[in-house]
Scaffold this active site. Sequence first.
Site, PDB file in Angstrom:
ATOM      1  N   ARG A 210      -7.546  -0.441  13.050  1.00 55.71           N
ATOM      2  CA  ARG A 210      -6.167  -0.275  12.595  1.00 55.71           C
ATOM      3  C   ARG A 210      -6.034   0.917  11.674  1.00 55.71           C
ATOM      4  O   ARG A 210      -7.028   1.485  11.200  1.00 55.71           O
ATOM      5  CB  ARG A 210      -5.670  -1.535  11.873  1.00 55.71           C
ATOM      6  CG  ARG A 210      -6.305  -1.786  10.492  1.00 55.71           C
ATOM      7  CD  ARG A 210      -5.472  -2.793   9.732  1.00 55.71           C
ATOM      8  NE  ARG A 210      -6.046  -3.228   8.470  1.00 55.71           N
ATOM      9  CZ  ARG A 210      -5.923  -2.585   7.314  1.00 55.71           C
ATOM     10  NH1 ARG A 210      -5.296  -1.416   7.269  1.00 55.71           N
ATOM     11  NH2 ARG A 210      -6.438  -3.083   6.198  1.00 55.71           N
TER      12      ARG A 210
ATOM     13  N   ASN B 192      -9.567   5.356   2.638  1.00 49.28           N
ATOM     14  CA  ASN B 192      -8.514   5.055   1.674  1.00 49.28           C
ATOM     15  C   ASN B 192      -7.975   6.325   1.025  1.00 49.28           C
ATOM     16  O   ASN B 192      -7.644   7.277   1.710  1.00 49.28           O
ATOM     17  CB  ASN B 192      -9.013   4.028   0.649  1.00 49.28           C
ATOM     18  CG  ASN B 192      -8.412   2.661   0.898  1.00 49.28           C
ATOM     19  OD1 ASN B 192      -7.213   2.525   1.120  1.00 49.28           O
ATOM     20  ND2 ASN B 192      -9.243   1.638   0.880  1.00 49.28           N
TER      21      ASN B 192
ATOM     22  N   ASP C 265      -9.580   2.393  -4.324  1.00 46.67           N
ATOM     23  CA  ASP C 265      -8.662   2.237  -3.202  1.00 46.67           C
ATOM     24  C   ASP C 265      -7.803   3.496  -3.117  1.00 46.67           C
ATOM     25  O   ASP C 265      -8.317   4.592  -2.976  1.00 46.67           O
ATOM     26  CB  ASP C 265      -7.833   0.958  -3.392  1.00 46.67           C
ATOM     27  CG  ASP C 265      -7.248   0.421  -2.101  1.00 46.67           C
ATOM     28  OD1 ASP C 265      -6.791   1.220  -1.268  1.00 46.67           O
ATOM     29  OD2 ASP C 265      -7.202  -0.814  -1.923  1.00 46.67           O
TER      30      ASP C 265
ATOM     31  N   GLU D 190       0.835  -1.212   0.000  1.00 46.45           N
ATOM     32  CA  GLU D 190       0.000   0.000   0.000  1.00 46.45           C
ATOM     33  C   GLU D 190       0.867   1.258   0.000  1.00 46.45           C
ATOM     34  O   GLU D 190       2.072   1.212   0.183  1.00 46.45           O
ATOM     35  CB  GLU D 190      -0.890   0.042   1.248  1.00 46.45           C
ATOM     36  CG  GLU D 190      -2.361  -0.275   1.002  1.00 46.45           C
ATOM     37  CD  GLU D 190      -3.110   0.858   0.321  1.00 46.45           C
ATOM     38  OE1 GLU D 190      -2.479   1.832  -0.136  1.00 46.45           O
ATOM     39  OE2 GLU D 190      -4.354   0.761   0.229  1.00 46.45           O
TER      40      GLU D 190
ATOM     41  N   ASN E 101      -4.940   2.832   8.168  1.00 41.47           N
ATOM     42  CA  ASN E 101      -4.976   2.541   6.737  1.00 41.47           C
ATOM     43  C   ASN E 101      -4.254   3.661   5.987  1.00 41.47           C
ATOM     44  O   ASN E 101      -3.288   4.221   6.495  1.00 41.47           O
ATOM     45  CB  ASN E 101      -6.413   2.336   6.255  1.00 41.47           C
ATOM     46  CG  ASN E 101      -6.492   1.392   5.061  1.00 41.47           C
ATOM     47  OD1 ASN E 101      -5.830   0.354   5.044  1.00 41.47           O
ATOM     48  ND2 ASN E 101      -7.293   1.721   4.079  1.00 41.47           N
TER      49      ASN E 101
END
Length: 279
Positions: free
Chosen positions: A95, A143, A190, A16, A97
């Site tokens: 969590r 995202n 995303d 990512e 991102n």
Amino acid sequence: MTPIEVAVHAEAALGEGPTWDTAEQRLIWVDILGSRVHTYDPASGRRTVMVTEQHVGAAKPRAGGGLVVNLRDGVGLYGPEGFRWLHREVVPGRRANDAAVAPDGTLWAGTMRYDEAPGGGTLSRFAPDGTVGVVLDDVAVSNGTGWSPDGRLMYYVDSPTRRIDVFDVDEDQLPVNRRTLATAEEGFPDGLTVDADGCVWVALWDGGAVRRYTPSGELDRVVELPVPRPTACAFGGADLTDLYITTARTGLEAPHPMSGSVLVFPGAGKGLPQPAFAG
């Protein structure tokens, strides 16, 4: 045929957040579930890997050197002094991102629940002194975030909505007047990046492609990829014309050999220099 190449051979579970570090002329990216921050220098081929103690959603360069990282339990800083928390907030089941640095040098960091429950995530703005403000508090999977070349628009993705949204940026540098720029019919939007023309490039999870949208929301380019789960994209290289694309293996019964690697589309367009975190 689009000349997609492998820039970094890897087997990241959830690659990512590709970011071009202008000062160091290198690509920074993370493997969220592998708890690793990677760097790659395309000129020399040199690679580094740093293991973090928690799942890491994003890593961005700091103006004074080092990295700011979006970790499971908050935002931290790596530098000559080692590691310290900028802001720590433990939320069980949640969590970090994706994250992005705004034109004013603040960090915009997203969170999500591991079970991806609607409303379990946030998008927050972190000032260099550690002051934090929650900008969006009803997010499922926070995202891609990015800004137009003039800084007057902000783009944002909450993946399960399948939308790329756009906001105006007010005098306090906060997003207002949310509306839909475009909706993905295949896959889930995303990570994203904005190019020098103000167009938005979005990676499509389970869509096997990166799509480019004009500022008016028109789809004007589709880059087909050999992997089903691209996660994010960013322009890099000395002239910011190469599009780097991170990918994931997680959840795939039979991952493609390139899944988990960093791909590159040489000469895809012209990117913008990304600001470093001012803290």
